[in-house]
Design an enzyme around this catalytic site. Sequence first.
Site, short mmCIF file in Angstrom:
data_model
loop_
_atom_site.label_atom_id
_atom_site.label_comp_id
_atom_site.label_asym_id
_atom_site.label_seq_id
_atom_site.Cartn_x
_atom_site.Cartn_y
_atom_site.Cartn_z
N ARG A 80 17.45 40.37 -13.41
CA ARG A 80 17.14 39.42 -14.49
C ARG A 80 18.05 39.65 -15.68
O ARG A 80 18.39 40.79 -16.01
CB ARG A 80 15.68 39.59 -14.94
CG ARG A 80 14.65 39.46 -13.85
CD ARG A 80 14.58 38.06 -13.26
NE ARG A 80 14.27 37.05 -14.26
CZ ARG A 80 13.03 36.66 -14.58
NH1 ARG A 80 12.01 37.21 -14.02
NH2 ARG A 80 12.85 35.71 -15.49
N ARG A 93 7.22 56.92 -12.58
CA ARG A 93 8.07 55.75 -12.27
C ARG A 93 9.42 55.84 -12.96
O ARG A 93 9.51 55.83 -14.17
CB ARG A 93 7.34 54.47 -12.66
CG ARG A 93 6.00 54.44 -11.93
CD ARG A 93 5.26 53.17 -12.09
NE ARG A 93 3.89 53.41 -11.67
CZ ARG A 93 3.40 53.10 -10.48
NH1 ARG A 93 4.13 52.51 -9.59
NH2 ARG A 93 2.14 53.38 -10.19
N LYS A 99 -2.82 36.19 -15.81
CA LYS A 99 -2.26 34.85 -15.93
C LYS A 99 -3.07 33.80 -15.16
O LYS A 99 -2.62 32.69 -14.95
CB LYS A 99 -0.79 34.86 -15.50
CG LYS A 99 0.12 35.36 -16.63
CD LYS A 99 1.48 35.79 -16.20
CE LYS A 99 2.36 34.68 -15.76
NZ LYS A 99 3.74 35.17 -15.47
N ARG A 129 7.71 22.54 -8.31
CA ARG A 129 8.07 23.48 -7.24
C ARG A 129 6.90 23.85 -6.33
O ARG A 129 7.06 24.59 -5.39
CB ARG A 129 8.75 24.71 -7.85
CG ARG A 129 10.10 24.32 -8.47
CD ARG A 129 10.74 25.46 -9.19
NE ARG A 129 11.21 26.48 -8.29
CZ ARG A 129 11.82 27.59 -8.68
NH1 ARG A 129 12.01 27.81 -9.96
NH2 ARG A 129 12.22 28.48 -7.80
N PRO A 147 5.57 30.17 -17.15
CA PRO A 147 4.64 30.52 -18.23
C PRO A 147 4.27 32.00 -18.20
O PRO A 147 3.96 32.54 -17.14
CB PRO A 147 3.40 29.66 -17.95
CG PRO A 147 3.61 29.02 -16.63
CD PRO A 147 4.99 29.29 -16.15
N GLU A 148 4.35 32.65 -19.36
CA GLU A 148 3.96 34.06 -19.46
C GLU A 148 2.59 34.12 -20.15
O GLU A 148 1.97 33.10 -20.43
CB GLU A 148 5.03 34.84 -20.22
CG GLU A 148 6.38 34.81 -19.49
CD GLU A 148 7.47 35.63 -20.17
OE1 GLU A 148 7.13 36.54 -20.94
OE2 GLU A 148 8.65 35.35 -19.93
#
Length: 282
Positions: free
Chosen positions: A272, A163, A71, A127, A2-3
């Site tokens: 990813r 970065r 989150k 999980r 879930p984001e």
Amino acid sequence: MPELPEVETLCRQLNTVLQGQEILRIDIMDPRLGSVERKRGGSGKVIPGTFTRKVAELIGQRVAAVTRRGKYIQLQMNGGMTVELHLRMSGRLLYLAADKPLSPSIVPYCRLTIGLSAGILLLIDPRRFATFAVQPDKIAPVLPDDPLEGLPARRLLEIARTRRMPVKSFLMDQRLVAGIGNIYACEILFAAGIDPRRPACNLTTVEWRKVSKAAKAILCRAVACRGTTVSDWRDLFGCIGTNQNHLEVYSRQAEPCRRCGGSIQRITLGGRGTWFCPICQK
Ligand SMILES: [Zn+2]
């Protein structure tokens, strides 16, 4: 996983059903959930005491509001305590009205149930990475800016200045920006017209402004659609989201770009799968 939009969806739905309800009982089926008491060194042995006591203190309290911090899902109790849940990899929440029976297929993965005056809230998590913590007081938010409330372009520029990581990895770094995962990072960069491989430090203010605008629009639409169901995401009532019908690049390799007709490409970035249009994204 879930984001942000999925977690926001759950918070909104939790608010509609939990507010004012009294907690009647809490059953913890998985002792790993009391990880705050776990001995250092990973013996797995739960030291009895604080966690169990704090959980017991929730009985009889009412849910005043459900809020979100990044989150984390926070159930604010009228007595001042806060339950903080994080679904991590595979956790989901399911709410059932009191008269609805449990489906036998989910029982083996149920790690926690909260019995309320009008229903039952279940934490289902095959999980077992989800966390459940009870805080004595309201928690002060100390997370990075929330993309649903808008990420100021100036601030993105400032954080990104040192970065060199690809801009997509930057957006997905939870220490820098809270709550954007793989699906939405791909979609945001497509909407902003930015190549996901570009070093974060090379984007201009104008480009960060596009990213910020795209992030807000895409995440808000995803919330309105109750999330993106490409695998196992279900909302609080077990229904799939509908945002997968709006995805422009995610998982669409070799399909035509809806903007230019070119072919969507898939690459791997930071381990990813990453989808983008090499023509529209510069
Ligand atoms: Zn294109």
